[in-house]
Design a protein around this motif. Structure first.
Motif, PDB file in Angstrom:
ATOM      1  N   ALA A  19      35.486 -51.653 -11.849  1.00  0.00           N
ATOM      2  CA  ALA A  19      33.834 -51.540 -12.944  1.00  0.00           C
ATOM      3  C   ALA A  19      32.627 -52.498 -11.935  1.00  0.00           C
ATOM      4  CB  ALA A  19      33.724 -51.900 -14.019  1.00  0.00           C
ATOM      5  N   LEU A  20      33.471 -53.591 -11.804  1.00  0.00           N
ATOM      6  CA  LEU A  20      32.350 -54.509 -10.600  1.00  0.00           C
ATOM      7  C   LEU A  20      31.486 -53.651  -9.806  1.00  0.00           C
ATOM      8  CD1 LEU A  20      34.028 -57.497 -11.412  1.00  0.00           C
ATOM      9  CD2 LEU A  20      31.686 -57.313 -12.423  1.00  0.00           C
ATOM     10  N   GLY A  21      32.447 -53.077  -8.512  1.00  0.00           N
ATOM     11  CA  GLY A  21      31.530 -52.266  -8.069  1.00  0.00           C
ATOM     12  C   GLY A  21      30.962 -51.124  -8.327  1.00  0.00           C
ATOM     13  N   ALA A  22      31.234 -50.367  -9.367  1.00  0.00           N
ATOM     14  CA  ALA A  22      30.600 -49.441  -9.625  1.00  0.00           C
ATOM     15  C   ALA A  22      29.254 -50.195 -10.290  1.00  0.00           C
ATOM     16  CB  ALA A  22      31.044 -48.339 -10.892  1.00  0.00           C
ATOM     17  N   GLY A  23      29.012 -51.064 -10.333  1.00  0.00           N
ATOM     18  CA  GLY A  23      27.437 -52.057 -11.199  1.00  0.00           C
ATOM     19  C   GLY A  23      27.607 -51.785 -12.527  1.00  0.00           C
ATOM     20  N   ASP A  24      28.660 -52.107 -13.311  1.00  0.00           N
ATOM     21  CA  ASP A  24      29.258 -51.774 -14.392  1.00  0.00           C
ATOM     22  C   ASP A  24      29.961 -53.432 -14.873  1.00  0.00           C
ATOM     23  OD1 ASP A  24      29.390 -51.657 -17.077  1.00  0.00           O
ATOM     24  OD2 ASP A  24      30.440 -49.591 -17.382  1.00  0.00           O
ATOM     25  N   ALA A  25      29.084 -54.254 -15.102  1.00  0.00           N
ATOM     26  CA  ALA A  25      29.918 -55.989 -15.006  1.00  0.00           C
ATOM     27  C   ALA A  25      29.756 -55.635 -16.851  1.00  0.00           C
ATOM     28  CB  ALA A  25      28.019 -56.880 -14.574  1.00  0.00           C
ATOM     29  N   ASP A  26      29.261 -54.803 -18.095  1.00  0.00           N
ATOM     30  CA  ASP A  26      29.758 -54.741 -19.046  1.00  0.00           C
ATOM     31  C   ASP A  26      31.115 -54.889 -19.494  1.00  0.00           C
ATOM     32  OD1 ASP A  26      27.245 -56.643 -20.221  1.00  0.00           O
ATOM     33  OD2 ASP A  26      26.095 -55.055 -19.991  1.00  0.00           O
TER      34      ASP A  26
END
Length: 92
Positions: A19-26
């Motif tokens: 998720a972080l790698g995809a830019g989805d920190a939430d």
């Protein structure tokens, strides 16, 4: 060596990293909140959660979470480093 797709489906650490790698920190925060609720004494999950919270620009929550991780594992250098980064980002 990369984790298998099946492992990534079940391991919250891998799911959060994706998720972080995809830019989805939430999404990463949500995954790690659920995982740390199930394992509240897992300092590594808390460290990762704090990092995701910082990436989501929730620095107060990140500071609180990393401080809990440090209480659980005061000698863990990864947690100490993560805390230093979060404090730096918070200008403290």
């Amino acid at each position: 060596m990369c984790a298998s797709p099946a492992l990534a489906q079940t391991d919250p650490r891998e799911q959060a990293q994706q998720a972080l790698g995809a830019g989805d920190a939430d999404r990463a925060v949500t995954i790690l909140q659920q995982a740390s609720a199930a394992s509240p004494s897992d300092a590594d999950l808390l460290r990762r959660r704090a990092g995701a919270q910082a990436a989501a620009d929730d620095l107060p929550a990140a500071r609180s979470t990393i401080d809990r991780a440090l209480q659980l594992a005061p000698e863990d250098n990864d947690i100490r480093l993560a805390r230093a980064r979060i404090l730096l980002w918070s200008n403290r």
